[in-house]
Design a protein around this motif. Sequence first.
Motif, short mmCIF file in Angstrom:
data_model
loop_
_atom_site.label_atom_id
_atom_site.label_comp_id
_atom_site.label_asym_id
_atom_site.label_seq_id
_atom_site.Cartn_x
_atom_site.Cartn_y
_atom_site.Cartn_z
N VAL A 1 0.85 -1.18 0.00
CA VAL A 1 0.00 0.00 0.00
C VAL A 1 0.89 1.24 0.00
CG1 VAL A 1 -0.17 0.23 2.51
CG2 VAL A 1 -2.03 1.04 1.08
N MET A 2 0.45 2.28 -0.72
CA MET A 2 1.22 3.51 -0.85
C MET A 2 0.63 4.60 0.04
SD MET A 2 1.72 3.70 -4.97
CE MET A 2 2.22 2.26 -5.93
N LYS A 3 1.51 5.26 0.77
CA LYS A 3 1.09 6.39 1.60
C LYS A 3 2.19 7.44 1.58
CE LYS A 3 -1.02 5.51 5.51
NZ LYS A 3 -1.30 5.06 6.88
N PHE A 4 1.79 8.69 1.76
CA PHE A 4 2.80 9.70 1.99
C PHE A 4 3.43 9.46 3.37
CE2 PHE A 4 0.40 12.55 -1.06
CZ PHE A 4 1.41 12.56 -2.01
N ARG A 5 4.74 9.54 3.43
CA ARG A 5 5.43 9.28 4.69
C ARG A 5 5.06 10.35 5.72
NH1 ARG A 5 10.19 10.99 6.74
NH2 ARG A 5 10.78 11.97 4.76
N SER A 6 4.54 9.89 6.85
CA SER A 6 4.14 10.82 7.93
C SER A 6 4.99 10.63 9.18
CB SER A 6 2.66 10.63 8.28
OG SER A 6 2.41 9.30 8.68
N MET A 7 5.88 9.62 9.17
CA MET A 7 6.75 9.35 10.31
C MET A 7 8.20 9.61 9.94
SD MET A 7 5.27 5.86 12.06
CE MET A 7 3.67 5.80 12.85
N VAL A 8 9.03 9.63 10.95
CA VAL A 8 10.45 9.75 10.70
C VAL A 8 10.94 8.49 10.01
CG1 VAL A 8 10.83 11.28 12.65
CG2 VAL A 8 10.99 8.80 12.98
N GLN A 9 12.08 8.58 9.34
CA GLN A 9 12.62 7.42 8.65
C GLN A 9 12.98 6.32 9.65
OE1 GLN A 9 15.97 8.37 6.18
NE2 GLN A 9 15.76 6.55 4.91
N ASP A 10 12.78 5.06 9.24
CA ASP A 10 13.07 3.90 10.08
C ASP A 10 12.24 3.91 11.37
OD1 ASP A 10 14.98 3.00 8.25
OD2 ASP A 10 16.55 4.22 9.19
N ALA A 11 10.98 4.31 11.26
CA ALA A 11 10.13 4.40 12.44
C ALA A 11 9.83 3.03 13.04
CB ALA A 11 8.82 5.11 12.08
N GLU A 12 9.93 1.97 12.21
CA GLU A 12 9.61 0.63 12.72
C GLU A 12 10.81 -0.30 12.63
OE1 GLU A 12 4.82 0.21 12.26
OE2 GLU A 12 6.02 -0.66 10.66
N LYS A 13 11.97 0.24 12.89
CA LYS A 13 13.18 -0.58 12.84
C LYS A 13 13.18 -1.68 13.90
CE LYS A 13 15.69 2.84 15.61
NZ LYS A 13 16.86 3.77 15.63
N ASN A 14 12.37 -1.49 14.95
CA ASN A 14 12.29 -2.49 16.02
C ASN A 14 11.09 -3.43 15.87
OD1 ASN A 14 14.57 -1.47 17.39
ND2 ASN A 14 13.31 0.14 18.31
N GLY A 15 10.40 -3.34 14.71
CA GLY A 15 9.27 -4.22 14.46
C GLY A 15 7.95 -3.48 14.38
N ALA A 16 6.93 -4.18 13.87
CA ALA A 16 5.61 -3.58 13.68
C ALA A 16 4.90 -3.40 15.02
CB ALA A 16 4.76 -4.46 12.77
N VAL A 17 4.31 -2.22 15.20
CA VAL A 17 3.51 -1.93 16.39
C VAL A 17 2.27 -1.17 15.98
CG1 VAL A 17 5.48 -1.91 17.97
CG2 VAL A 17 4.81 0.20 16.81
N TRP A 18 1.22 -1.24 16.81
CA TRP A 18 0.02 -0.45 16.56
C TRP A 18 0.35 1.03 16.71
CZ3 TRP A 18 -3.99 -2.97 14.61
CH2 TRP A 18 -4.22 -4.30 14.95
N ALA A 19 -0.31 1.86 15.89
CA ALA A 19 -0.18 3.31 16.06
C ALA A 19 -0.91 3.73 17.32
CB ALA A 19 -0.76 4.03 14.85
N VAL A 20 -0.40 4.79 17.98
CA VAL A 20 -1.02 5.28 19.20
C VAL A 20 -1.24 6.78 19.08
CG1 VAL A 20 -0.01 3.50 20.66
CG2 VAL A 20 1.25 5.62 20.29
N ALA A 21 -2.09 7.31 19.98
CA ALA A 21 -2.31 8.76 19.99
C ALA A 21 -1.02 9.47 20.38
CB ALA A 21 -3.43 9.11 20.96
N ASN A 22 -0.77 10.62 19.74
CA ASN A 22 0.43 11.42 20.01
C ASN A 22 1.71 10.61 19.83
OD1 ASN A 22 -1.18 13.70 20.79
ND2 ASN A 22 -1.50 12.70 22.77
N ASP A 23 1.73 9.81 18.76
CA ASP A 23 2.88 8.96 18.44
C ASP A 23 4.11 9.83 18.20
OD1 ASP A 23 4.67 7.03 17.44
OD2 ASP A 23 3.01 5.85 16.63
N ALA A 24 5.17 9.56 18.96
CA ALA A 24 6.39 10.38 18.86
C ALA A 24 7.08 10.20 17.52
CB ALA A 24 7.34 10.02 20.00
N ARG A 25 6.77 9.12 16.80
CA ARG A 25 7.41 8.88 15.52
C ARG A 25 6.85 9.75 14.40
NH1 ARG A 25 6.01 2.79 14.76
NH2 ARG A 25 4.04 3.67 15.49
N VAL A 26 5.70 10.36 14.62
CA VAL A 26 5.02 11.14 13.59
C VAL A 26 5.62 12.55 13.54
CG1 VAL A 26 2.81 12.05 12.80
CG2 VAL A 26 2.91 9.83 13.95
N THR A 27 5.92 13.03 12.34
CA THR A 27 6.46 14.37 12.17
C THR A 27 5.36 15.42 12.34
OG1 THR A 27 6.06 14.38 9.79
CG2 THR A 27 8.16 13.48 10.53
#
Length: 460
Positions: free
Chosen positions: A322-348
């Motif tokens: 699936v294609m999306k515009f990148r909304s997180m910092v690069q390598d946001a899931e380098k430690n594995g897949a996780v559910w998104a959360v409110a006020n996610d620090a990875r989001v720019t």
Amino acid sequence: MPVFFNKYYPIRNVVFVIGESLLIFSSLLFISWLFKEQTVSDNNVILLVPQVLVVTIVFQLCLYFFDVYELRDDRPLLVMAIKITQAFGSGCIVLAALYYFIPQTVIESRTFWVGCLVIYIVITLWRVTYNYIFKHKLFVQSVAIMGTGEFARDIARELEGRLDTPYRMVAFVGKDTPAYNPNQVPVYKSLNDLHLSLSDRFVDRIVVALDDPRGGMPIDLLLNYKLKGVTIENGITFYERLAGKILVNKVKPSWIIFSKGFTIGRLQAFLKRSADILVSLILLILTSPVMILTIAIIKLESPGPVLYLQQRVGKGRRLFKVMKFRSMVQDAEKNGAVWAVANDARVTRFGKFIRKTRIDELPQLINVLKGEMSVVGPRPERPVFVERLKQIIPFYDIRHDIRPGVTGWAQVCYPYGASEEDALRKLEYDLYYMKNVSFALDMLIIFRTIKTVVFAKGGR
């Protein structure tokens, strides 16, 4: 109850919306006639009708977009008055733009503003009247719930949790204390006790909601009620109509097998695919300036690619990216897949904006053109989550029998969810969509999605 867009609506709600349309239309038409001292036979009145109709449509659309037609919650009169004022203010702005481009639709200034004042007063009184009807449960059917366990609790919560329900719960039938009984309605040990204690027409409908119906279904008594004009209804079907979703944990395979729906014919599939191609092409053209600006800001804000490709499970359990515009910092899931959360620090910072407005999902229109997705359908999920959810949620895998969608019934009815519990709740809406899929329902979902995007609801 009437069915629109393959969804049931209480007759009182339908009368409410149609009645409001007539009030807006007739009020403005009357003011126009009064000021111009015309008779009904005047040619000018014939010309005036489409002009008044335009105002009616614009005002009602604005009322819808400001959630004034969300009738399930009891809102204070002041809150409702503020929302109506906001809707009418927005309607005036829309009409000003429309009058500039289409002068033929213009209504004389004095007529318009006096008409708006009259409409505001009439609509407010109309809503006060309807709020009284809803609060005092007038013009409703009396319902007895056969069952006192979790199944009956879910139905009772839906009945008691919304102001505009067309039913009034009058009794439980079961041997145990109900799991949910806020209004302390009577509890009868059996249908026979209900029959002996009350008149035959005390209940209009009996909803069968037994957690374990084996050996506990009083067929003869149910048949007796049925022959006397009382409607007997399966709890799953009743809940589906009332809530616009399906209670997944209570559904048996036989219910799905024998239910109408859950199939898409060849002609319907062809029309849906054709509509997907047409809509995605139009949206790509219309949103191209927004996407170009988004690309520029993403490149300026943080290093990394503009597009974020993520593996998802599509129709037939086939994997696609699936294609999306990148909304997180690069390598946001380098430690594995996780559910998104409110006020996610990875989001720019800009990522928060495009998520809230759903701009980040515009590249998925390319997935639609490629045939990997549909404009409307269940939201595609990641393989690692799918495998986990299939083990704990019944019927979860059947959502992969149709193309996933950019938007869907679950997305417009349920707030953004990122947990296993949320996945279950969203599946209840997804199954409802799969059972009732139609072109009209797709149009309703797209219309609701526009409202979601305009008011930036639900993003995370």
